[in-house]
Scaffold this motif. Structure first.
Motif, short mmCIF file in Angstrom:
data_model
loop_
_atom_site.label_atom_id
_atom_site.label_comp_id
_atom_site.label_asym_id
_atom_site.label_seq_id
_atom_site.Cartn_x
_atom_site.Cartn_y
_atom_site.Cartn_z
N VAL A 1 7.72 0.34 5.21
CA VAL A 1 8.51 1.36 5.00
C VAL A 1 8.47 2.26 6.23
N HIS A 2 9.30 1.88 7.14
CA HIS A 2 9.71 2.63 8.43
C HIS A 2 10.68 3.96 8.26
N ALA A 3 11.32 4.05 7.41
CA ALA A 3 11.77 5.20 7.05
C ALA A 3 12.27 5.47 5.53
N HIS B 1 0.99 -1.27 0.18
CA HIS B 1 0.14 0.03 0.10
C HIS B 1 0.83 1.10 0.02
N GLY B 2 0.47 2.23 -0.82
CA GLY B 2 0.95 3.60 -0.71
C GLY B 2 2.35 3.49 -1.62
N ASP B 3 3.29 4.40 -1.62
CA ASP B 3 4.34 4.75 -2.53
C ASP B 3 5.58 3.90 -1.56
N ASP C 1 5.61 4.67 6.25
CA ASP C 1 4.28 4.06 6.39
C ASP C 1 3.70 3.56 5.29
N SER C 2 4.61 3.23 4.33
CA SER C 2 3.82 2.41 3.08
C SER C 2 4.29 1.08 3.27
N ARG D 1 18.94 8.86 0.34
CA ARG D 1 19.92 8.83 1.35
C ARG D 1 19.60 7.46 2.07
N GLU D 2 18.40 7.10 2.55
CA GLU D 2 18.34 5.89 3.35
C GLU D 2 16.76 5.37 3.07
N LEU D 3 16.62 3.89 3.20
CA LEU D 3 15.29 3.49 3.15
C LEU D 3 15.19 2.24 4.11
N VAL D 4 14.39 2.15 4.99
CA VAL D 4 14.58 1.03 6.14
C VAL D 4 13.22 0.68 5.92
N LEU D 5 13.25 -0.74 5.83
CA LEU D 5 12.13 -1.77 5.48
C LEU D 5 12.21 -2.59 6.99
N ALA D 6 10.93 -3.14 7.32
CA ALA D 6 11.14 -3.90 8.47
C ALA D 6 9.88 -4.84 8.37
#
Length: 164
Positions: free
Chosen positions: A75-77, A60-62, A67-68, A82-87
């Motif tokens: 997607v936490h951040a 869901h979302g981009d 928050d996607s 610069r940075e993409l944090v997935l959890a």
């Protein structure tokens, strides 16, 4: 009871699993966009997430916005360029995958860092199967190589970079 609770979406304290780097001959924007295109989606990703009991299970979302979600990862951040944090979590693991972009003079180093927790006997078995076998390492390297090829191709198409 050491199985992750499905209601607990936090990743808490996780242990370092591995880190991989790839040099990309493109600018940070091209790498960022290629990273977004590389994220899991579609029927195969949804099926895999469902079989593992992953949360989140659906997109869901981009995927380049906090928050996607994509199947198996929230997607936490997201700090563009610069940075993409997935959890996420599933029956056997709680995990975080952090992509960092380190701009150089004419290139970007793309870094993928994995942290995880593998609770219980089934978690240890899963760790042996996925991490111990080298499958995670091979898949992560292939993922980074795919982002590199896509970003370099896109950068050349846009005239931002000379062919390498």
């Amino acid at each position: 009871m050491d199985r992750p609770s499905p209601r607990d979406t936090s990743t808490g304290a996780l242990s370092f699993v591995d880190e991989h780097r790839v040099l990309v001959h493109a600018d940070a924007d091209a790498v960022w966009q290629a990273l977004g295109r590389s994220l899991p989606h579609g029927a195969i990703a949804r099926t895999g997430a469902r079989l593992l009991g992953a949360e989140p299970a659906r997109a869901h979302g981009d995927p380049l916005v906090a928050d996607s979600a994509v199947p198996g990862f929230g997607v936490h951040a997201a700090l563009p360029g610069r940075e993409l944090v997935l959890a996420g979590r599933h029956r056997f693991s709680v995990y975080r995958l952090t992509f960092s972009l380190e701009p150089r003079e004419r290139d970007v180093v793309l870094v993928a860092r994995t942290e995880a927790r593998f609770p219980g006997l089934r978690g240890r078995g899963y760790r042996a199967l996925v991490i111990g076998s080298g499958a995670h390492r091979r898949l992560t390297r292939r993922w980074l190589q795919g982002v590199r090829v896509d970003a370099q191709r896109e950068g050349q198409r846009d005239g931002r970079r000379e062919p390498a």
